[in-house]
Motif scaffolding. Sequence first.
Motif, PDB file in Angstrom:
ATOM      1  N   ARG A 171     136.593  64.955  35.462  1.00  0.00           N
ATOM      2  CA  ARG A 171     135.850  63.707  35.269  1.00  0.00           C
ATOM      3  C   ARG A 171     134.358  63.974  35.125  1.00  0.00           C
ATOM      4  O   ARG A 171     133.693  63.424  34.259  1.00  0.00           O
ATOM      5  N   THR A 172     133.843  64.869  35.993  1.00  0.00           N
ATOM      6  CA  THR A 172     132.424  65.234  35.929  1.00  0.00           C
ATOM      7  C   THR A 172     132.121  65.883  34.581  1.00  0.00           C
ATOM      8  O   THR A 172     131.151  65.533  33.910  1.00  0.00           O
TER       9      THR A 172
ATOM     10  N   LYS B 237     133.698  65.591  31.693  1.00  0.00           N
ATOM     11  CA  LYS B 237     133.760  64.622  30.582  1.00  0.00           C
ATOM     12  C   LYS B 237     132.513  63.767  30.551  1.00  0.00           C
ATOM     13  O   LYS B 237     131.952  63.492  29.480  1.00  0.00           O
ATOM     14  N   SER B 238     132.089  63.330  31.720  1.00  0.00           N
ATOM     15  CA  SER B 238     130.947  62.437  31.783  1.00  0.00           C
ATOM     16  C   SER B 238     129.661  63.153  31.352  1.00  0.00           C
ATOM     17  O   SER B 238     128.854  62.606  30.595  1.00  0.00           O
ATOM     18  N   VAL B 239     129.480  64.393  31.795  1.00  0.00           N
ATOM     19  CA  VAL B 239     128.288  65.161  31.403  1.00  0.00           C
ATOM     20  C   VAL B 239     128.349  65.481  29.903  1.00  0.00           C
ATOM     21  O   VAL B 239     127.341  65.381  29.185  1.00  0.00           O
ATOM     22  N   TYR B 240     129.544  65.801  29.396  1.00  0.00           N
ATOM     23  CA  TYR B 240     129.709  66.098  27.970  1.00  0.00           C
ATOM     24  C   TYR B 240     129.270  64.901  27.131  1.00  0.00           C
ATOM     25  O   TYR B 240     128.544  65.029  26.150  1.00  0.00           O
ATOM     26  N   LYS B 241     129.718  63.698  27.544  1.00  0.00           N
ATOM     27  CA  LYS B 241     129.431  62.493  26.764  1.00  0.00           C
ATOM     28  C   LYS B 241     127.920  62.232  26.733  1.00  0.00           C
ATOM     29  O   LYS B 241     127.346  61.963  25.664  1.00  0.00           O
ATOM     30  N   LYS B 242     127.306  62.358  27.901  1.00  0.00           N
ATOM     31  CA  LYS B 242     125.860  62.114  27.999  1.00  0.00           C
ATOM     32  C   LYS B 242     125.087  63.097  27.111  1.00  0.00           C
ATOM     33  O   LYS B 242     124.245  62.697  26.291  1.00  0.00           O
TER      34      LYS B 242
ATOM     35  N   ILE C 119     127.689  66.259  40.034  1.00  0.00           N
ATOM     36  CA  ILE C 119     127.282  65.890  38.677  1.00  0.00           C
ATOM     37  C   ILE C 119     125.784  66.152  38.420  1.00  0.00           C
ATOM     38  O   ILE C 119     125.391  66.482  37.307  1.00  0.00           O
TER      39      ILE C 119
END
Length: 388
Positions: free
Chosen positions: A314-315, A317-322, A371
């Motif tokens: 989850r971490t 994916k979220s960092v990748y998107k940002k 994160i």
Amino acid sequence: MKTELKFYTIEEICKGFIYNELEGKGLFGLNGRLTIQPEYQRNYIYADGRKDVAVIDSILKGYPIGLIYFVKTPDSRLEILDGQQRITSIGRFVTRRFAIEINDRFQYLDSLPKDVAQNFLQTKLTFYECEGTETEIKEWFKTINIAGVPLNEQELLNAIYSGPFVTKAKEYFSNSRNAKIMIWSDFIVGKVNRQDYLKTALEWISFHQKITVEQYMGQHRNDDNIVELQGYFDEVINWIDSTFKKIIPELRGLEWGRIYETYHRNPYNVDESWNRIEELLDDDFVTNRKGIFEYVLGGEQDKTLLNIRIFDERTKKSVYKKQTDEAEKEHKSNCPLCALSDTTNKTKIWKISEMDADHVTAWSKGGSTDITNCQMLCKTHNRAKGNK
Ligand SMILES: [Zn+2]
């Protein structure tokens, strides 16, 4: 190898049955002609009120208890090859060592109804009597399928390399009355009567001599002492004991033979190192607590020993998107290191599968695994950074 099928009644087998309470083994039967526990047999382990009772129960109900194998020695005596546990249980029941529960009452053989007791004693058991060379018999013993508790590897090796050395080694390492077991059990996992301590001692010395346990046992088979084995074992135990300030459960069952050989020559500050060990034991990012000791002994070089907690999906994916959203806006690569480079990757948008999570501040410098300390790098840059 020659084999012959024979039948003996329980009464015949148990004639002159002797059980050695001290060593926990049945010794003789068949009026002295049968040796119940030859050197290569393990100790009696059925005396748990379940397995021994089950043997008697089966006989009383007329169920078979499996084949029992004897070896005929050149002087026409007999030794039990397989069936020692069952015969010892029967002998102990006949000699009033334990009772069994029938109709809510504990009964010894002589308190059973006369006809039941008589039937029990006259029950014929089936035996194979084998004759052959020592090699043939031991090879066969290694391969027969044993009912009940199968022999473990060390018990098999003890059978194959039986002799004065194994006898002496078992007296020291497989004797639950040896007070030292208490100390050893701080660092070694296993059961004394299943030969786990002997196994450990043999593994350590063979590692030291760069040979296998089987080779060591073969070389020393006819030794009449265990001075070398015992001396080296004590040396390793003493080293562990004096290297670590406290006894904690994490110390149990490590590969001490290898660890001792690798690190015992290095200078080492017991107090400082113990403080560091306690810090690491408290560190939530360390997921392999057993690796802490070797990590500290090795001067904190090999982080893989600690299995540091990694970023969850989850971490990532979220960092990748940002990172990717920002990169697309600014027409640069979503790998921050590629974006700084002068290569064709300067503007490349990597897929998430082509990237890995990286600690911005390394764990070893106090960086956390959450994160705020996570960045995604292309695999090439992540590998390059990891190698530094
Ligand atoms: Zn990159």
